[in-house]
Design an enzyme around this catalytic site. Structure first.
Site, mmCIF file in Angstrom:
data_model
loop_
_atom_site.group_PDB
_atom_site.id
_atom_site.type_symbol
_atom_site.label_atom_id
_atom_site.label_comp_id
_atom_site.label_asym_id
_atom_site.label_seq_id
_atom_site.Cartn_x
_atom_site.Cartn_y
_atom_site.Cartn_z
ATOM 1 N N SER A 39 0.982 -0.859 0.018
ATOM 2 C CA SER A 39 0.034 -0.058 -0.045
ATOM 3 C C SER A 39 1.204 1.141 0.159
ATOM 4 O O SER A 39 1.652 1.678 0.166
ATOM 5 C CB SER A 39 -0.726 0.309 1.006
ATOM 6 O OG SER A 39 -0.088 0.255 2.366
ATOM 7 N N LYS A 40 -0.029 2.378 -0.478
ATOM 8 C CA LYS A 40 0.789 3.749 0.036
ATOM 9 C C LYS A 40 1.574 3.467 1.775
ATOM 10 O O LYS A 40 2.489 3.996 0.993
ATOM 11 C CB LYS A 40 -0.229 4.809 -0.551
ATOM 12 C CG LYS A 40 1.114 6.469 -0.646
ATOM 13 C CD LYS A 40 -0.496 7.230 -0.844
ATOM 14 C CE LYS A 40 -0.559 8.467 0.070
ATOM 15 N NZ LYS A 40 1.159 9.035 -0.067
ATOM 16 N N ARG A 41 1.024 3.190 2.033
ATOM 17 C CA ARG A 41 1.673 3.205 3.996
ATOM 18 C C ARG A 41 2.558 2.928 3.925
ATOM 19 O O ARG A 41 3.837 3.345 4.453
ATOM 20 C CB ARG A 41 0.817 2.987 4.240
ATOM 21 C CG ARG A 41 0.298 4.334 5.613
ATOM 22 C CD ARG A 41 -0.815 4.050 6.400
ATOM 23 N NE ARG A 41 -1.993 3.629 5.603
ATOM 24 C CZ ARG A 41 -3.104 2.308 6.273
ATOM 25 N NH1 ARG A 41 -2.430 1.131 7.256
ATOM 26 N NH2 ARG A 41 -4.378 1.907 5.274
ATOM 27 N N ASP B 164 5.030 5.359 2.038
ATOM 28 C CA ASP B 164 4.948 6.246 3.218
ATOM 29 C C ASP B 164 6.188 6.168 3.739
ATOM 30 O O ASP B 164 7.574 6.580 4.554
ATOM 31 C CB ASP B 164 4.290 6.555 3.238
ATOM 32 C CG ASP B 164 3.244 7.356 1.849
ATOM 33 O OD1 ASP B 164 4.401 7.532 1.048
ATOM 34 O OD2 ASP B 164 2.153 7.548 2.616
#
Ligand code: GLU
Length: 511
Positions: A266-268, A271
């Site tokens: 995921s984008k998380r 990040d």
């Protein structure tokens, strides 16, 4: 494989930036099309107006372009089965939804959200394990199966809100072959009566997707594993329409997993661990939040797609660096793995490194010149080409060139105290001054002559290599970094080398 002409589609919904998993889906479709002399179609599935995000469609198209994924038929290219944006095909779907009602495979349902909630509550209280609109419950609800034809028509003409639901048959086994997953078997009792059409005049994903795949003569549906649960319904729709003969083959691609292997990437994760999950930078139109992209992070598109292609597939050889041509010739849908593919950021960087060193020094110099220009450094291409040839092995990205090579363009302003402490002896200034005198005499100031001169000098003084080379590097670079010190001296030239040598002799002091 059947003998149909290969026609595949990538069918993203413009609900935000395209995730790299989506790019891989597009890429596998593209590779499969190329491999089989087929057609690659881009279809924009934007029937869910509530989830529509401004700019997402352009983002998808730009991403595919950047990756080198060429679209044969699509909203910009056109084609014989257009339009290719579902909101532009709105009129088509209603008729198809209604024809299912006529054939007894679908029905109108008028239940309000409150009534649906009530049904769920009731089923929960009765301790039913499934709480859905299906063969068991539809008989108790407000729909064209429980109402008379007259009542139904009245409600519709009164403008009552309705949906059209698929009438999932009871207790039938649906068996489908998936190219990647093998036999998929589901009993219809596990499925609900999905909404196919809404009274806002829009079809749902399921209806539009199946109707369009049929009308666009799609031969193979290659998509992410998250769509596997929709497969039985889609197969039932093909059956309800009598389209079994031309039903596409299906291939559900494995998920892209987090680096830990636990769960979907995921984008998380990006990040938290410091890597992009989107091909291009994306600015959220609502919040203004910027998400990084592979392009802006300095990846070459060829490296990015090469890396993506090997997430879940490999050609069965040890070779990992595969050009677009290699990939298209060796791609095989039958060899895509079932298990999820772990994303590895270090590996992604390695791919970029491989593509970087594989590029010509001229090409890399052109890219580096852009950075130099931004820094206000004006320098001949021929010089930059030589610099690049010395440092490229040490870099994963062109953006790292500066840190690896700034000393070719400017003299050090300070000297790394750790290196000074280790390598700068009390007699170093004296020794370097004597060496400088020898170097001044050199007419051809190149690596080989420098080496010979230094060798002779060392022999004469009976001192070791380290006593000269490390301090020399310190004077030229100011630190213990960079390629061979004699290569550096040759490239910056005699005048600059002697100048820096003198500056070092004058200024380097042990603290
Ligand atoms: N619109 C769907 C998506 O966003 C398409 C799924 C499919 O390929 O059938 O991924």
């Amino acid at each position: 494989m059947n003998n149909r002409k290969v026609r595949v589609r990538f069918a993203p919904s413009p609900t935000g930036p395209l995730h790299m998993g989506g790019v891989r889906t597009a890429f596998f479709n593209y590779l499969f099309a190329k491999k089989n002399n087929g057609t690659f179609i881009l279809r924009i599935e934007d029937t869910d107006q509530a989830r529509y995000v401004d700019g997402a469609e352009d983002y998808i198209i730009e991403s595919l372009k950047w990756c080198g994924i060429e679209i044969d038929e699509g909203i910009e290219e056109g084609g014989p089965y257009g339009p290719y944006r579902q909101s532009d095909r709105k009129e088509i779907y209603k008729e198809f939804a209604e024809s299912l009602i006529e054939s007894g495979n679908a029905y109108y349902a008028f239940d309000t959200p409150e009534e649906l909630e009530e049904m769920r509550e009731r089923l929960k209280e009765e301790k039913n394990s499934v709480q859905q609109y299906n063969a068991v419950t539809r008989g108790d609800m407000k729909n064209s199966l429980t109402l008379s034809e007259e009542e139904t028509n009245n409600l519709i003409s009164k403008g009552e809100q309705y949906v059209i639901r698929f009438k999932m048959p009871e207790d039938e086994n649906i068996i489908v072959e998936d190219i990647i997953r093998g036999t998929v078997k589901v009993n219809t009792n596990q499925l609900d009566d999905k909404v196919l059409f809404k009274s806002d005049g829009m079809p749902t994903y399921h209806l539009a997707n199946v109707v369009d795949d049929h009308l666009m003569k799609i031969s193979h549906v290659i998509r992410g594993e998250e769509w596997l649960p929709s497969l039985p319904l889609h197969v039932m729709l093909y059956r309800a329409y009598g389209w079994q003969e031309t039903q596409p083959e299906f291939a559900h691609l494995p998920l892209l997993l987090k680096p830990s292997g636990k769960g979907k990437l995921s984008k998380r994760d990006g990040d938290a661990l410091g890597f992009p999950v989107f091909p291009l930078e994306w600015t959220d139109p609502k919040t203004g939040e910027v998400s990084r992209g592979y392009r802006e992070d300095g990846y070459f598109p060829e490296a990015f797609v090469n890396m993506l292609a090997l997430l879940g597939w490999n050609p069965g050889t040890e070779e990992e660096i595969l050009s677009m041509r290699d990939l298209t010739s060796s791609f095989d849908l039958n060899k895509v793995h079932k298990a999820g593919a772990k994303f590895d950021h270090e590996k992604a960087k390695w791919f970029n490194h491989k593509y970087l060193v594989g590029k010509s020094d001229e090409k890399l110099a052109r890219l580096y010149q852009k950075i130099l220009k931004e820094k206000g450094i004006k320098v001949e291409d021929s010089f930059v080409i030589k610099v690049v040839s010395l440092i490229k092995e040490r870099a994963n990205f062109v953006s790292e060139f500066w840190d690896q090579s700034w000393f070719f363009f400017q003299a050090p302003k300070e000297y790394d105290s750790k290196v000074v402490k280790k390598g700068w002896k009390d007699n170093t200034p004296g020794v370097l001054s004597e060496l400088k005198k020898q170097l001044e005499k050199l007419e051809i100031f190149d690596h080989d002559n420098l080496e010979k001169t230094i060798q002779l000098f060392l022999e004469g003084k009976e001192i070791g290599m380290g006593q000269i080379m490390n301090p020399l590097r310190l004077t030229l670079v100011g630190a213990g970094i960079g390629p061979g010190v004699l290569e550096i001296a040759e490239l910056i030239g005699k005048e600059e080398t002697l100048k820096r040598l003198q500056a070092g002799i004058d200024n380097i002091r042990k603290e």
